[in-house]
Design a protein around this motif. Structure first.
Motif, PDB file in Angstrom:
ATOM      1  N   UNK A   1       0.876  -1.176   0.000  1.00  0.00           N
ATOM      2  CA  UNK A   1       0.000   0.000   0.000  1.00  0.00           C
ATOM      3  C   UNK A   1       0.906   1.217   0.000  1.00  0.00           C
ATOM      4  N   UNK A   2       0.989   1.921  -1.149  1.00  0.00           N
ATOM      5  CA  UNK A   2       1.988   2.979  -1.288  1.00  0.00           C
ATOM      6  C   UNK A   2       3.357   2.330  -1.348  1.00  0.00           C
ATOM      7  N   UNK A   3       4.149   2.564  -0.306  1.00  0.00           N
ATOM      8  CA  UNK A   3       5.428   1.859  -0.179  1.00  0.00           C
ATOM      9  C   UNK A   3       5.465   1.010   1.085  1.00  0.00           C
ATOM     10  N   UNK A   4       4.330   0.892   1.776  1.00  0.00           N
ATOM     11  CA  UNK A   4       4.246   0.121   3.017  1.00  0.00           C
ATOM     12  C   UNK A   4       3.902  -1.334   2.706  1.00  0.00           C
ATOM     13  N   UNK A   5       4.646  -2.243   3.307  1.00  0.00           N
ATOM     14  CA  UNK A   5       4.470  -3.676   3.060  1.00  0.00           C
ATOM     15  C   UNK A   5       3.781  -4.318   4.256  1.00  0.00           C
ATOM     16  N   UNK A   6       2.871  -5.237   3.994  1.00  0.00           N
ATOM     17  CA  UNK A   6       2.252  -6.060   5.041  1.00  0.00           C
ATOM     18  C   UNK A   6       2.569  -7.527   4.755  1.00  0.00           C
ATOM     19  N   UNK A   7       3.232  -8.168   5.713  1.00  0.00           N
ATOM     20  CA  UNK A   7       3.556  -9.584   5.611  1.00  0.00           C
ATOM     21  C   UNK A   7       2.540 -10.376   6.426  1.00  0.00           C
ATOM     22  N   UNK A   8       1.980 -11.412   5.840  1.00  0.00           N
ATOM     23  CA  UNK A   8       0.938 -12.191   6.501  1.00  0.00           C
ATOM     24  C   UNK A   8       1.517 -13.460   7.122  1.00  0.00           C
ATOM     25  N   UNK A   9       1.033 -13.754   8.333  1.00  0.00           N
ATOM     26  CA  UNK A   9       1.397 -14.980   9.068  1.00  0.00           C
ATOM     27  C   UNK A   9       2.918 -15.166   9.124  1.00  0.00           C
ATOM     28  N   UNK A  10       3.552 -14.230   9.792  1.00  0.00           N
ATOM     29  CA  UNK A  10       5.011 -14.256   9.853  1.00  0.00           C
ATOM     30  C   UNK A  10       5.487 -15.382  10.776  1.00  0.00           C
ATOM     31  N   UNK A  11       6.687 -15.880  10.490  1.00  0.00           N
ATOM     32  CA  UNK A  11       7.345 -16.901  11.314  1.00  0.00           C
ATOM     33  C   UNK A  11       8.748 -16.405  11.654  1.00  0.00           C
ATOM     34  N   UNK A  12       9.496 -17.259  12.363  1.00  0.00           N
ATOM     35  CA  UNK A  12      10.858 -16.892  12.719  1.00  0.00           C
ATOM     36  C   UNK A  12      11.741 -16.673  11.497  1.00  0.00           C
TER      37      UNK A  12
END
Length: 290
Positions: free
Chosen positions: A88-99
């Protein structure tokens, strides 16, 4: 001053003002440099930018580890982030993050039309993991007076867990004085008895907690402290000493009486071969027999 003169002055001042003002370049910022989320939750990595002239700058995200790898490049997500991230724009969303997703990320904005055409900002992602059931090492038996160590560990939790010990379901308070009968290291999970006594017998368990999720406990195990049989130890020592003394005296007497030498002599006589007789001795014997 005439109207034309005033106009010329204003134009000159405007030119000087434009020349003296610094030119704007691409600027990149983040609203949160350190992001902490629970494992399997979504993580938002913020990145905002402003450009001087370029209205269509190039956006790239990279992850810094041993090697720098692309997260977002040429308008799409790469590698393990493909299909599980959004922009979104330059913002990133990572889903279901792990180690595997934890680490340092860099947002880069490239604006070729600007005076300074490259800007960047960094975001650190920490993935929080609650403690698993800790592994406990508790000896089943020990003797009074011995140094005994009980160990507890959990290598999965982020941040690292802190540990507490229970005896018979009662919390053991870490002592505050040096000459206590036991010591507890809440960071390493070590419970150490300098010299255990009968009263230290009981059921022990360890709790691991790190503020993420619920604390976990290992299965309680019983440790039995037994008295040392001093009489049996002394008697055994006396018997062994007496046997050593008898054996030593016997060996001394055997050597003194030459018993071993005589046995050696008998073995050497059994293999003795007499030398051959001289010819004259043979003749003398022959005449004697006649």
């Amino acid at each position: 001053m005439s109207m034309e003169g005033q106009t010329s002055v204003w134009i000159l001042l405007l030119i000087l003002l434009v020349q003296c003002c610094p030119s704007l370049s691409v600027t990149v910022t983040t609203s949160k440099q350190k992001v902490e989320v629970r494992e399997f939750a979504d993580a938002e990595l913020s990145c905002t930018f402003r450009t001087e002239r370029d209205q269509n700058p190039r956006i790239e995200w990279k992850k810094k580890a041993k090697d720098v790898s692309f997260v977002y490049f040429d308008g799409q997500f790469r590698g393990p982030f493909e299909g599980r991230a959004s922009m979104a724009g330059a913002t990133v969303t990572l889903r279901r993050v792990t180690q595997e997703d934890a680490g340092e990320y860099r947002c880069e904005i490239s604006a070729p039309l600007d005076s300074i055409n490259l800007g960047e900002t960094n975001v650190t992602l920490t993935v929080l993991v609650p403690p698993d059931t800790p592994s406990c090492e508790i000896p089943a038996t020990a003797v009074t007076g011995a140094t005994v160590r009980l160990r507890c560990s959990d290598r999965q939790s982020v941040p690292p867990a802190k540990y507490a010990w229970y005896k018979d379901d009662l919390l053991m308070i870490p002592p505050r004085y040096a000459n206590a009968s036991y010591l507890i290291d809440v960071l390493s999970g070590l419970l150490e008895f300098k010299a255990v006594a009968k009263k230290d017998s009981g059921r022990y368990s360890c709790r691991a907690s790190n503020g993420v999720g619920k604390p976990t406990l290992c299965q309680p195990q019983h440790m039995n402290i037994e008295d040392v049989n001093v009489g049996a130890v002394v008697a055994t020592a006396l018997v062994v000493s007496l046997l050593l003394l008898v054996c030593g005296c016997g060996a001394f007497l055997v050597r003194r009486n030459g018993f071993l030498a005589r046995r050696t002599g008998r073995r050497s006589n059994a293999n003795y071969i007499p030398p051959p007789q001289e010819p004259q001795d043979f003749k003398h014997t022959q005449s004697f027999m006649l």
